[in-house]
Design a protein around this motif. Structure first.
Motif, PDB file in Angstrom:
ATOM      1  N   ILE B 134       0.842  -1.199   0.000  1.00 59.67           N
ATOM      2  CA  ILE B 134       0.000   0.000   0.000  1.00 59.67           C
ATOM      3  C   ILE B 134       0.876   1.248   0.000  1.00 59.67           C
ATOM      4  O   ILE B 134       0.658   2.192  -0.764  1.00 59.67           O
ATOM      5  CB  ILE B 134      -0.948  -0.023   1.228  1.00 59.67           C
ATOM      6  N   GLU B 135       1.920   1.203   0.806  1.00 56.47           N
ATOM      7  CA  GLU B 135       2.848   2.332   0.869  1.00 56.47           C
ATOM      8  C   GLU B 135       3.467   2.600  -0.510  1.00 56.47           C
ATOM      9  O   GLU B 135       3.537   3.738  -0.974  1.00 56.47           O
ATOM     10  CB  GLU B 135       3.941   1.993   1.898  1.00 56.47           C
ATOM     11  N   MET B 136       3.893   1.520  -1.166  1.00 59.36           N
ATOM     12  CA  MET B 136       4.572   1.693  -2.457  1.00 59.36           C
ATOM     13  C   MET B 136       3.603   2.156  -3.542  1.00 59.36           C
ATOM     14  O   MET B 136       3.941   2.988  -4.369  1.00 59.36           O
ATOM     15  CB  MET B 136       5.250   0.383  -2.884  1.00 59.36           C
ATOM     16  N   LEU B 137       2.392   1.585  -3.553  1.00 62.67           N
ATOM     17  CA  LEU B 137       1.413   2.008  -4.556  1.00 62.67           C
ATOM     18  C   LEU B 137       1.094   3.489  -4.372  1.00 62.67           C
ATOM     19  O   LEU B 137       0.953   4.238  -5.335  1.00 62.67           O
ATOM     20  CB  LEU B 137       0.128   1.174  -4.447  1.00 62.67           C
ATOM     21  N   ASP B 138       0.984   3.888  -3.104  1.00 59.69           N
ATOM     22  CA  ASP B 138       0.736   5.294  -2.817  1.00 59.69           C
ATOM     23  C   ASP B 138       1.905   6.126  -3.332  1.00 59.69           C
ATOM     24  O   ASP B 138       1.730   7.172  -3.943  1.00 59.69           O
ATOM     25  CB  ASP B 138       0.564   5.461  -1.305  1.00 59.69           C
ATOM     26  N   GLN B 160      -0.961   3.229 -15.489  1.00 59.87           N
ATOM     27  CA  GLN B 160      -1.094   2.736 -14.118  1.00 59.87           C
ATOM     28  C   GLN B 160      -0.367   1.417 -13.938  1.00 59.87           C
ATOM     29  O   GLN B 160       0.243   1.161 -12.911  1.00 59.87           O
ATOM     30  CB  GLN B 160      -2.578   2.552 -13.775  1.00 59.87           C
ATOM     31  N   ARG B 161      -0.428   0.573 -14.981  1.00 60.79           N
ATOM     32  CA  ARG B 161       0.268  -0.717 -14.896  1.00 60.79           C
ATOM     33  C   ARG B 161       1.768  -0.505 -14.761  1.00 60.79           C
ATOM     34  O   ARG B 161       2.428  -1.206 -14.003  1.00 60.79           O
ATOM     35  CB  ARG B 161      -0.008  -1.549 -16.144  1.00 60.79           C
ATOM     36  N   GLN B 162       2.289   0.481 -15.490  1.00 63.32           N
ATOM     37  CA  GLN B 162       3.719   0.718 -15.368  1.00 63.32           C
ATOM     38  C   GLN B 162       4.028   1.241 -13.963  1.00 63.32           C
ATOM     39  O   GLN B 162       5.052   0.891 -13.379  1.00 63.32           O
ATOM     40  CB  GLN B 162       4.190   1.696 -16.454  1.00 63.32           C
ATOM     41  N   ARG B 163       3.121   2.042 -13.395  1.00 65.59           N
ATOM     42  CA  ARG B 163       3.318   2.495 -12.009  1.00 65.59           C
ATOM     43  C   ARG B 163       3.330   1.287 -11.063  1.00 65.59           C
ATOM     44  O   ARG B 163       4.118   1.231 -10.115  1.00 65.59           O
ATOM     45  CB  ARG B 163       2.200   3.452 -11.596  1.00 65.59           C
ATOM     46  N   ILE B 164       2.442   0.353 -11.321  1.00 66.18           N
ATOM     47  CA  ILE B 164       2.397  -0.837 -10.470  1.00 66.18           C
ATOM     48  C   ILE B 164       3.689  -1.640 -10.607  1.00 66.18           C
ATOM     49  O   ILE B 164       4.246  -2.136  -9.627  1.00 66.18           O
ATOM     50  CB  ILE B 164       1.167  -1.697 -10.830  1.00 66.18           C
ATOM     51  N   MET B 165       4.180  -1.735 -11.853  1.00 67.00           N
ATOM     52  CA  MET B 165       5.451  -2.426 -12.071  1.00 67.00           C
ATOM     53  C   MET B 165       6.558  -1.761 -11.252  1.00 67.00           C
ATOM     54  O   MET B 165       7.399  -2.431 -10.651  1.00 67.00           O
ATOM     55  CB  MET B 165       5.851  -2.349 -13.547  1.00 67.00           C
ATOM     56  N   ILE B 166       6.536  -0.437 -11.241  1.00 63.64           N
ATOM     57  CA  ILE B 166       7.567   0.277 -10.488  1.00 63.64           C
ATOM     58  C   ILE B 166       7.382   0.021  -8.992  1.00 63.64           C
ATOM     59  O   ILE B 166       8.349  -0.262  -8.271  1.00 63.64           O
ATOM     60  CB  ILE B 166       7.518   1.785 -10.812  1.00 63.64           C
ATOM     61  N   ALA B 167       6.136   0.068  -8.536  1.00 59.71           N
ATOM     62  CA  ALA B 167       5.863  -0.231  -7.129  1.00 59.71           C
ATOM     63  C   ALA B 167       6.375  -1.619  -6.781  1.00 59.71           C
ATOM     64  O   ALA B 167       6.999  -1.846  -5.739  1.00 59.71           O
ATOM     65  CB  ALA B 167       4.366  -0.135  -6.857  1.00 59.71           C
ATOM     66  N   SER B 168       6.139  -2.545  -7.694  1.00 59.16           N
ATOM     67  CA  SER B 168       6.561  -3.919  -7.466  1.00 59.16           C
ATOM     68  C   SER B 168       8.086  -4.006  -7.372  1.00 59.16           C
ATOM     69  O   SER B 168       8.637  -4.728  -6.538  1.00 59.16           O
ATOM     70  CB  SER B 168       6.008  -4.781  -8.607  1.00 59.16           C
ATOM     71  N   ALA B 169       8.769  -3.216  -8.224  1.00 57.70           N
ATOM     72  CA  ALA B 169      10.235  -3.213  -8.171  1.00 57.70           C
ATOM     73  C   ALA B 169      10.728  -2.593  -6.872  1.00 57.70           C
ATOM     74  O   ALA B 169      11.784  -2.958  -6.365  1.00 57.70           O
ATOM     75  CB  ALA B 169      10.789  -2.441  -9.367  1.00 57.70           C
ATOM     76  N   LEU B 170       9.943  -1.652  -6.313  1.00 64.47           N
ATOM     77  CA  LEU B 170      10.374  -0.961  -5.093  1.00 64.47           C
ATOM     78  C   LEU B 170      10.110  -1.774  -3.835  1.00 64.47           C
ATOM     79  O   LEU B 170      10.618  -1.450  -2.761  1.00 64.47           O
ATOM     80  CB  LEU B 170       9.656   0.387  -4.967  1.00 64.47           C
ATOM     81  N   MET B 171       9.314  -2.820  -3.950  1.00 62.14           N
ATOM     82  CA  MET B 171       8.887  -3.580  -2.775  1.00 62.14           C
ATOM     83  C   MET B 171      10.063  -4.071  -1.940  1.00 62.14           C
ATOM     84  O   MET B 171      10.012  -4.090  -0.717  1.00 62.14           O
ATOM     85  CB  MET B 171       8.020  -4.771  -3.194  1.00 62.14           C
ATOM     86  N   GLY B 172      11.137  -4.493  -2.599  1.00 61.21           N
ATOM     87  CA  GLY B 172      12.272  -5.004  -1.850  1.00 61.21           C
ATOM     88  C   GLY B 172      13.225  -3.911  -1.395  1.00 61.21           C
ATOM     89  O   GLY B 172      14.321  -4.215  -0.956  1.00 61.21           O
ATOM     90  N   ARG B 173      12.786  -2.657  -1.501  1.00 59.36           N
ATOM     91  CA  ARG B 173      13.629  -1.489  -1.169  1.00 59.36           C
ATOM     92  C   ARG B 173      15.004  -1.596  -1.835  1.00 59.36           C
ATOM     93  O   ARG B 173      16.037  -1.678  -1.159  1.00 59.36           O
ATOM     94  CB  ARG B 173      13.810  -1.359   0.340  1.00 59.36           C
TER      95      ARG B 173
END
Lengths: 313, 327, 290
Positions: B134-138, B160-173
């Motif tokens: 949630i933090e990353m999507l925000d 939005q999908r590309q934003r989600i891809m980026i959020a997904s990449a950021l998940m592992g910090r």
């Protein structure tokens, strides 16, 4: 003078069903599109995905019947024209030269095919002449598309489009699948062909820099509507519609000083199903007012532009 | 000395084909300092994507990858094991791809796709992982992120999908983000939004970014440093301002000249295109790979090795005629 | 023009084949069998249906009881086994080819149409495919033979009308992926007819796929013919067919196993040859792409 291409109030809708039991919805792909291109001129048709560019191209080529409206090429209505006449007037060049040439046919066959279909004589000599015209060595006639580079393939596609001697060339993103250095080669080729053969062109692209280089005037489309049209100079110097301005600002130039444009767009994406009477761009527009959503927007003349926005000043 | 997030020397990637060994990457050096953005720019077939995939260790087994040095986020991976790389991947190093539509699994919810990796790598509980999602999507600008976790990819637009891809990449910090043509499949208005987002993330999180693109407009907008790749080697590396103001390698010059610039290039004028095409990379390549297309090439360009002329801050060009080029 | 360093020298199909051991072995084997079938009247030492009850069940040459003029011995009616094997190749190949012609034409046409046009046409054809898949081949063949009598023509017709489904499924999928390619739109823009687009433009793109299906189906048909003949639903005696020969050899399986082993091996070899060749050709003839 009769314009070479004239589209009058073209409308095309698709019926779609989103989900098995959902009611059918109407997607307006092109709405009230009118365009005119004078002989020997180039129209740039600009817009993002879903703006109706491709539908407009198919309609101009006579591949798609509009629900309403007329298309005239050289003063003749395309709807009632025999195919054999139509193909000698207007030909397309598509975006992806990998997909626009049948991979199992030789270049000779591919370039000569339109002529063959319409009982042309001396096909071999014509093919040779065409290959020479687009700057390909004659010995490539024997090759298959898979053996050519992207730029060479696009040259083949252009040769094929020109062999019937059309007066209008519709280029649908002809350089966007190509590398920068090859793109310049193809742009140069199109420019010289246009001059040499007196072609009238419609150049469809999302790349504003390329359009600016090639087009005499530009029409900007958004969700099926023409929202602005102006001479290229006027449009690039002084765009009237907020969307055109956003589009111009978002075009990244090879200049680090320019930096990234400040985004003024709302986060909403373009919604082709948006059901309001007013401006389709309003939900994303930085200058939006309530009246934009409520009142239908008509094209009006503002300075040197034809613009579909009541608030543009 | 700034801390290097990526330091690769003499990276080579070869792929066996039925026509011989394809030497796609032929000795690439890449350094990215902490918090820097390096753009790797080049035309199709120049090896830029393969370079990225080999850094991520995502190449198929039959591809042969060698390097003299390979350090990433402070770890020496020169004699890397797949296990070591796999551990880094998804945590310290993450990658985003060109086409967000095919990179997301259409049959899984966004929440599931975002949380899966960190639950495995970092042993987070589901609620912890979801909180981070949630933090990353925000963070990437998806409105109402908590509610959207249960949705499937088709409910989102391309941007939005590309934003989600980026959020997904950021998940592992991650400390290093590799983006392969992240905006090529997007509309221009969306492209500038995504690039703005990447720039912000980089500043806020201290990310290092390796961005691969063919678009010099993207490079100009976002890069600190640029590496221009041609036929499997870096032809020129320079800070972005210097590269655009005074390109030194003939290839870079050619590329920049070939792009029409509204208001600068006269309308309808002939563009200075680079003649010819990229050389085939099967087998050995002698001398400068660009010499067949180069306007100033001479006999000495056929000699190996092509000299590298270095300047301050990691700048260099590989061109024997460099003296004449700068003049 | 500067784009000149293009490789226009293509290795010929023949040269590529030399590099493909499977295709080479399969092709050679297939060629030999075809040659044998074509030249059967010339190379068969005896009339395949001439009986000689005084020389029944002679063993082949590796037995000490064998007779030089019957190299592979004789069957239970004293017919020369080598000659029957040679003529049997004709039946196997003939049925294989005949059935593929019928089933391929039906399947490819339906698949192309369904895949290209889509919509309700696709629905109807897909339904036909499903219907066909639910028919048990042996039972339908049984019924057809009961109605029309067992003969080579009945067999080819029945199998031809039953085995088009795989062709249809494969071409349908391929046509679906091809119909959105830009070159199809380009063809429509030059006013090419639908028939031309379907059969002269799309179909050649499926060459490799269809070749694979053909090789699978030929093998399948040859085995089916043997099975049906074995069950008495296919070729009528005394016509020599490998399946029928196996069936006829059943009674003597204990004492004269070669009666089954010989036509069985021939079947195996033929099916193997067809599959090897088909697989190899797919790799060889695929369109040149980078």
């Amino acid at each position: 003078m009769i314009p070479m291409i004239r589209l009058t109030d073209i409308r095309k809708t698709y019926r779609l069903r989103r989900g098995m039991f959902a009611p059918t919805e109407e997607l307006v792909a092109v709405n009230d599109l009118s365009l005119e291109v004078a002989k020997g001129k180039t129209l740039g048709l600009v817009g993002e995905s879903g703006c109706g560019k491709s539908t407009a191209v198919s309609i101009m080529l006579g591949l798609l019947k509009p629900d309403r409206g007329e298309i005239e090429i050289a003063g003749q209505k395309i709807g009632t024209m025999p195919v054999a006449d139509r193909v000698r007037l207007i030909q397309p060049v598509f975006q992806n030269p990998n997909a626009s040439l049948n991979p199992v046919k030789r270049i000779q066959t591919l370039v000569g095919q339109p002529l063959q279909l319409y009982g042309g004589t001396n096909v071999d000599a014509e093919v040779k002449r065409m290959l020479d015209l687009v700057g390909l060595p004659a010995r490539l006639a024997d090759a298959y598309p898979g053996e050519l580079s992207g730029g060479q393939r696009q040259r083949v596609a252009i040769a094929r489009a020109l062999i019937l001697g059309p007066r209008v060339l519709i280029c649908d993103e002809p350089t966007s699948a190509l590398d920068v250095s090859v793109q310049a080669q193809i742009i140069n080729l199109l420019l010289s062909l246009k001059k040499e053969l007196g072609l009238t062109m419609v150049f469809v692209s999302h790349n504003l820099a390329v359009v600016e280089h090639l087009a005499d005037h530009v029409a900007v489309m958004y969700l099926g509507q023409k929202i602005e049209e102006a001479a290229t100079d006027a449009l690039f110097a002084d765009a009237c519609h907020p969307y055109t301005r956003v589009l111009l600002a978002a075009t990244l130039l090879p200049d680090p000083q320019a930096g990234l444009p400040e985004q003024k767009l709302g986060a909403a994406a373009a919604d082709p199903f948006a059901a309001h009477r007013g401006c389709l761009f309003a939900p994303r527009c930085p200058a939006m007012r309530q009246s934009c959503v409520e009142d239908p927007q008509e094209l009006r003349t503002l300075r040197e532009s034809l613009v579909r926005c009541e608030r543009a000043v | 000395m700034t801390e290097m997030m990526l330091d690769i020397r003499n990276l080579k990637v070869s792929i066996p084909t039925d026509r011989g060994l394809l030497n796609a990457v032929r000795g690439v050096d890449l350094q990215i300092a902490k918090g820097e953005t390096l753009c790797l720019v080049g035309e199709s077939g120049c090896g830029k994507s393969l370079t990225a995939t080999s850094i991520m260790g995502l190449l198929p087994r039959y591809a042969k990858v060698t390097s003299d040095r390979f350090e990433m986020v402070g770890q020496d991976l020169t004699t890397k094991t797949d296990a070591k790389l796999a551990k880094l991947r998804g945590r310290d190093v993450a990658m985003i791809f060109q086409d967000p539509t095919s990179a997301l699994n259409p049959t899984l919810t966004i929440g599931r796709q975002l949380t899966e990796g960190v639950m495995r790598h970092e042993k987070l509980s589901r609620s912890e992982a979801e909180a981070r999602a949630i933090e990353m999507l925000d963070r990437v600008g998806i409105a109402n992120p908590a509610a959207r976790l249960t949705q499937y990819p088709h409910g989102f637009s391309g941007g939005q999908r590309q934003r989600i891809m980026i959020a997904s990449a950021l998940m592992g910090r991650p400390k290093l983000l590799i983006a392969d043509e992240p905006t090529t499949a997007l509309d221009v208005t969306i492209q500038s939004q995504i690039l703005t987002l990447l720039g912000e993330l980089q500043a806020d999180l201290g990310l290092s970014l390796l961005l691969i693109t063919h678009d010099l407009g993207v490079v100009a907008a976002i890069a600190n440093d640029v590496a221009v790749m041609y036929a499997g080697r870096i032809a020129e590396r320079a800070p972005v301002a210097g590269l655009f103001a005074a390109p030194r390698h003939p290839y870079t010059k050619g590329l920049l000249a070939a792009i029409p610039v509204p208001g600068v290039t006269p309308r309808g004028s002939e563009l200075p295109a680079i003649p010819g095409r990229v050389p085939g990379l099967i087998g050995a390549l002698r001398g400068c790979a660009f010499r067949d297309r180069c306007a100033i090439a001479g006999a000495e360009c056929a000699h190996d090795p092509v000299p590298r002329i270095s300047a301050a801050q990691g700048q260099f060009i590989e061109c024997v005629k460099a003296g004449e080029v700068t003049a | 023009m500067s784009d000149v360093n293009i490789e226009t020298v293509r290795p010929s199909v023949w040269r590529k084949m030399r590099g493909n051991t499977g295709a080479l072995i399969g092709g050679t084997l297939l060629a030999v069998i075809i040659l044998i079938a074509l030249l059967a009247p010339l190379i068969a030492p005896h009339d395949p249906i001439a009986q000689d009850l005084t020389r029944r069940l002679l063993p082949p040459f590796w037995h000490d009881r064998s007779v030089p003029e019957h190299l592979l011995g004789t069957d239970h009616l004293g017919r020369d086994y080598l000659s029957r094997m040679i003529y049997g190749a004709r039946v196997s190949l003939g049925v294989g080819l005949g059935v593929i012609l019928v089933s391929g034409t039906i399947g490819i046409t339906l698949g192309l149409i369904a895949g290209y046009f889509g919509g309700w046409i696709d629905l109807v054809i897909s339904f036909a495919i499903t219907t066909r898949l639910s028919l048990p081949i042996v039972l339908v063949a049984l019924a057809a033979v009961a109605l029309g009598g067992a003969s080579l023509t009945t067999l080819i017709t029945v199998l031809g009308l039953l085995l088009w489904d795989r062709f249809a499924v494969v071409t349908r999928a391929a046509a679906q992926s091809l119909r959105h390619q830009e070159f199809i739109e380009g063809l429509r823009a030059i006013g090419a007819s639908r028939t031309r687009i379907l059969f002269l433009e799309i179909l050649p793109n499926m060459r490799a796929t269809i070749l694979v299906v053909v090789s699978l189906e030929v093998a399948n048909v040859i085995l089916l013919e043997a099975a049906l003949s074995f069950l008495g639903l296919g070729v009528r005696p005394p016509t020599p067919s490998w399946g029928l020969m196996i069936s006829e050899g059943r009674d003597n399986i204990l004492f004269d196993p070669w009666l089954i082993a010989l036509p069985g091996s021939a079947l195996c070899l033929l099916v193997l040859a067809v599959n090897l060749f088909g697989d190899g050709m797919r790799d060889i003839t695929g369109p040149a792409r980078k």
